[in-house]
Structures are given as C-alpha cells and as structure tokens.
Design an enzyme around this catalytic site. Structure first.
Site, PDB file in Angstrom:
ATOM      1  N   ASP A  72       0.817  -1.218   0.000  1.00 23.05           N
ATOM      2  CA  ASP A  72       0.000   0.000   0.000  1.00 23.05           C
ATOM      3  C   ASP A  72       0.852   1.269   0.000  1.00 23.05           C
ATOM      4  O   ASP A  72       2.071   1.209   0.191  1.00 23.05           O
ATOM      5  CB  ASP A  72      -0.971  -0.014   1.201  1.00 23.05           C
ATOM      6  CG  ASP A  72      -0.305  -0.509   2.491  1.00 23.05           C
ATOM      7  OD1 ASP A  72       0.928  -0.486   2.570  1.00 23.05           O
ATOM      8  OD2 ASP A  72      -1.040  -0.912   3.411  1.00 23.05           O
ATOM      9  N   ASP A 141      -7.653  -3.301  14.233  1.00 22.74           N
ATOM     10  CA  ASP A 141      -9.015  -3.664  13.828  1.00 22.74           C
ATOM     11  C   ASP A 141      -9.011  -4.824  12.824  1.00 22.74           C
ATOM     12  O   ASP A 141     -10.009  -5.088  12.159  1.00 22.74           O
ATOM     13  CB  ASP A 141      -9.755  -2.447  13.244  1.00 22.74           C
ATOM     14  CG  ASP A 141      -9.062  -1.880  12.005  1.00 22.74           C
ATOM     15  OD1 ASP A 141      -7.994  -2.417  11.615  1.00 22.74           O
ATOM     16  OD2 ASP A 141      -9.580  -0.914  11.419  1.00 22.74           O
ATOM     17  N   HIS A 143      -7.352  -5.134  10.035  1.00 23.87           N
ATOM     18  CA  HIS A 143      -7.227  -4.860   8.593  1.00 23.87           C
ATOM     19  C   HIS A 143      -5.887  -5.331   8.063  1.00 23.87           C
ATOM     20  O   HIS A 143      -4.889  -5.324   8.761  1.00 23.87           O
ATOM     21  CB  HIS A 143      -7.484  -3.385   8.264  1.00 23.87           C
ATOM     22  CG  HIS A 143      -6.390  -2.432   8.637  1.00 23.87           C
ATOM     23  ND1 HIS A 143      -6.604  -1.359   9.467  1.00 23.87           N
ATOM     24  CD2 HIS A 143      -5.084  -2.367   8.282  1.00 23.87           C
ATOM     25  CE1 HIS A 143      -5.458  -0.686   9.603  1.00 23.87           C
ATOM     26  NE2 HIS A 143      -4.530  -1.276   8.904  1.00 23.87           N
ATOM     27  N   GLU A 148      -9.829  -1.938   5.025  1.00 22.69           N
ATOM     28  CA  GLU A 148     -10.505  -1.585   6.267  1.00 22.69           C
ATOM     29  C   GLU A 148     -11.725  -2.475   6.499  1.00 22.69           C
ATOM     30  O   GLU A 148     -12.193  -3.135   5.573  1.00 22.69           O
ATOM     31  CB  GLU A 148     -10.947  -0.114   6.193  1.00 22.69           C
ATOM     32  CG  GLU A 148      -9.785   0.857   5.965  1.00 22.69           C
ATOM     33  CD  GLU A 148      -8.900   1.047   7.202  1.00 22.69           C
ATOM     34  OE1 GLU A 148      -8.804   0.115   8.028  1.00 22.69           O
ATOM     35  OE2 GLU A 148      -8.296   2.116   7.333  1.00 22.69           O
TER      36      GLU A 148
HETATM   37  C1  GLP Z   1      -1.006   0.361   8.426  1.00 23.25           C
HETATM   38  C2  GLP Z   1      -0.587  -0.425   7.193  1.00 23.25           C
HETATM   39  C3  GLP Z   1      -0.757  -1.896   7.411  1.00 23.25           C
HETATM   40  C4  GLP Z   1      -0.036  -2.314   8.683  1.00 23.25           C
HETATM   41  C5  GLP Z   1      -0.658  -1.561   9.854  1.00 23.25           C
HETATM   42  C6  GLP Z   1      -0.069  -1.951  11.185  1.00 23.25           C
HETATM   43  O1  GLP Z   1      -2.373   0.460   8.529  1.00 23.25           O
HETATM   44  N1  GLP Z   1      -1.328  -0.056   6.032  1.00 23.25           N
HETATM   45  O2  GLP Z   1      -0.227  -2.598   6.298  1.00 23.25           O
HETATM   46  O3  GLP Z   1      -0.157  -3.686   8.876  1.00 23.25           O
HETATM   47  O4  GLP Z   1      -0.451  -0.185   9.618  1.00 23.25           O
HETATM   48  O5  GLP Z   1       1.082  -1.233  11.486  1.00 23.25           O
HETATM   49  P1  GLP Z   1       1.999  -1.554  12.722  1.00 23.25           P
HETATM   50  O6  GLP Z   1       2.835  -2.717  12.315  1.00 23.25           O
HETATM   51  O7  GLP Z   1       2.831  -0.312  12.884  1.00 23.25           O
HETATM   52  O8  GLP Z   1       1.126  -1.848  13.877  1.00 23.25           O
END
Ligand code: GLP
Length: 285
Positions: A72, A141, A143, A148
């Site tokens: 992403d 959540d 995702h 989402e």
């Molecule tokens: C963002 C990214 C996700 C990632 C998430 C969790 O939303 N788009 O791909 O998994 O963050 O991030 P973290 O690893 O910092 O908790």
C-alpha cells in the site's frame, strides 16, 4: 493454517527473516526465475527487515533475483515525505540490500490517474508470475494492508478511504496530529493477497490480541479482513506471546506443541535435505 507462537517481538523478527531466507534459497532464483515477494510497512515488520539486512551483510542471502510488491501507499503524500511508504521501504530495507530498484514496486499515490495506477499494479504482479510469498501485518481492527473493516474479501488493488481507527493509529507517525494523516490510500485487495502462493502474517503486541482471536478463532468476516486467510491453503501466522491473550488455552497449547515441526521450517540443513523437507512440510496446512 500454521500458528507459530514465539516469546517476543525480537523472536518474531528473527523467525520471519529466517523463513524468508529459507524460502528464497529453496526457490533458487536466477536471471530467468525471479522470486516475488509481497511486502508490508509498519512497525511490526521493521525487525524482520533489520535481520534480513544482517543476513545480506553476512552473505547468506541476495535479493538480486527478487522482485517485490508493496501492499500500500498513502494518496497525496509526497514520495519523499519521511512517512511515505516509498521512504519507509527505501530507508529501512531497499537501500541496504542488493535489489535492483526497478524490481521494487510500490504504488504511486500521486499518480494522475489512481484507478489506472492500481490496474497497472495488478498487471505487473501478473507479469511477474504472481506472488510467491506475501508478507503482511495487521491493524488493531484486523485490517490487512489498507483493507478496512467491511472491505470485500475478493477485492483487488484500489483506492480506499481510511477508517478513523487507522487514522488515529497512524497519527503517531504524523506528530500525533490527526489533521496531518492522509485520509486515503492505494492498497492491494484481499483477493490480491489471497492469490499469492503463500501468506505470512506477523502479529505482535497485546493491542493486536483481539484481532488475532478474530483472525483465527472466529469465522471469515469482512469486518476483520485478515480472517479471509482462513480460506488460504498456505497461511502462516507468526505472533508473540502478548498477542495470544485472547486465544483459547487449547489453541495456544496445540500450536505451541507443534513448535518442533515449525522450527524445522527455518532450520539450517544441507541443500538437498532443505528442499525435500520444505516440500514435505508445505503439505501440512
Ligand atoms: C497500516 C498499514 C498496514 C499495517 C498496519 C499496522 O495500517 N497499512 O499494512 O499492517 O499499519 O502497522 P503496525 O505494524 O505499525 O502496527
């Protein structure tokens, strides 16, 4: 599904990096046969990237014949902004390894036509022969990438508006100022990740415990998009102890009891043995 439960985030980072190295070595990539890797951003995979850089420096892994596709990217954030996923990947991984920058694909959130950009990304994955191993993290959540809650479980790469919970979670990277967090992103779809030959999801921390429970102990549900991987034939989930807080004791006991089997997946063996072992183990989903 395999659930590998490790002591802490450091153990998860090391195990994940060893697994990626094992998979690439077993694949034996070359000029006519690239290994394709789907990659995440976020704080969770950082330790894995550090370990892979270390392995690369030790000379035990090369990314010369690896193609990567990132999950992403924010829409409208300049590419050279320190929090863009381009900057994240370059600074935390790509500039430290021997990947050809042309083989490192990241969605362009500033493309003049975002829909076309997403279509091209899907096409590039297809042209690369599909993704061998897609690695992901999750939001609290549940995702995956930026899919989402409520995202279609057969979705493809597209533009998404971020949920308030994601904006709040990501504000820590933007001076804790909600107004600075981009509200839209380009993201691979759940279906895009499902098409990968194998999916590896990293889940660490007590704040992800409920999401892990939803991911593996309840049904497939588009409100917890990571749960879609229950339908994937080759889904490997790596977590730390803290993330298991909401799981049933019997679930934790069962998977911990398999640790000797799981550890063989990252063990060092002679080349001939490695291949047959990973083939044999890959049949036990
Ligand atoms: C963002 C990214 C996700 C990632 C998430 C969790 O939303 N788009 O791909 O998994 O963050 O991030 P973290 O690893 O910092 O908790």
């Amino acid at each position: 599904m395999r659930l590998v439960i490790l002591d802490d985030v450091n153990a998860v980072a090391e195990w994940a990096a060893k697994y990626v190295r094992r998979r690439i070595l077993d694949f034996a990539p070359g000029p006519d046969k690239y290994f394709t890797l789907g990659l995440p951003t976020g704080s969770t995979p950082l330790g894995m990237y550090r370990k892979l850089i270390e392995f690369h420096r030790q000379g035990t892994i090369s990314f010369k014949y690896v193609k990567t596709f990132n999950m992403d990217e924010y829409v409208g954030l300049p590419r050279d902004h320190p929090e863009s996923y381009h900057s994240f990947m370059f600074n935390n991984f790509f500039k430290h390894i021997d990947i050809n920058p042309q083989n490192a694909h990241i969605l362009n959130g500033n493309a003049p036509n975002l829909i076309e950009e997403c279509e091209h990304f899907e096409m590039a994955i297809k042209e690369a022969g599909g993704i061998e191993l897609f690695i992901g993290g999750i939001g609290p959540d549940g995702h995956i990438a930026f899919n989402e809650p409520g995202s279609s479980l057969v979705s493809r790469t597209r533009v998404k508006t971020l949920a308030q919970e994601t904006i709040i979670a990501n504000a820590r990277f933007f001076d804790n100022d909600l107004k600075k967090v981009p509200t839209m992103a380009l993201t691979v779809g759940v279906g895009t990740v499902m098409d990968a030959r194998e999916v590896l999801i990293l889940i660490t921390g007590a704040h992800k415990a409920f999401a892990l429970y939803k991911a593996i102990e309840e049904g497939v549900n588009h409100m917890w998009t990571v749960s879609a991987f229950q339908m994937h034939p080759c889904f490997l989930c790596l977590c730390d102890e803290d993330a298991t807080m909401e799981l049933r004791v019997k679930t934790v006991k069962y998977f911990k009891g398999l640790s000797h089997v799981h550890n063989q997946l990252v063990a060092d063996h002679r080349p001939g043995e490695e291949l047959s072992l990973s083939k044999q183990l890959s049949t036990e989903g």
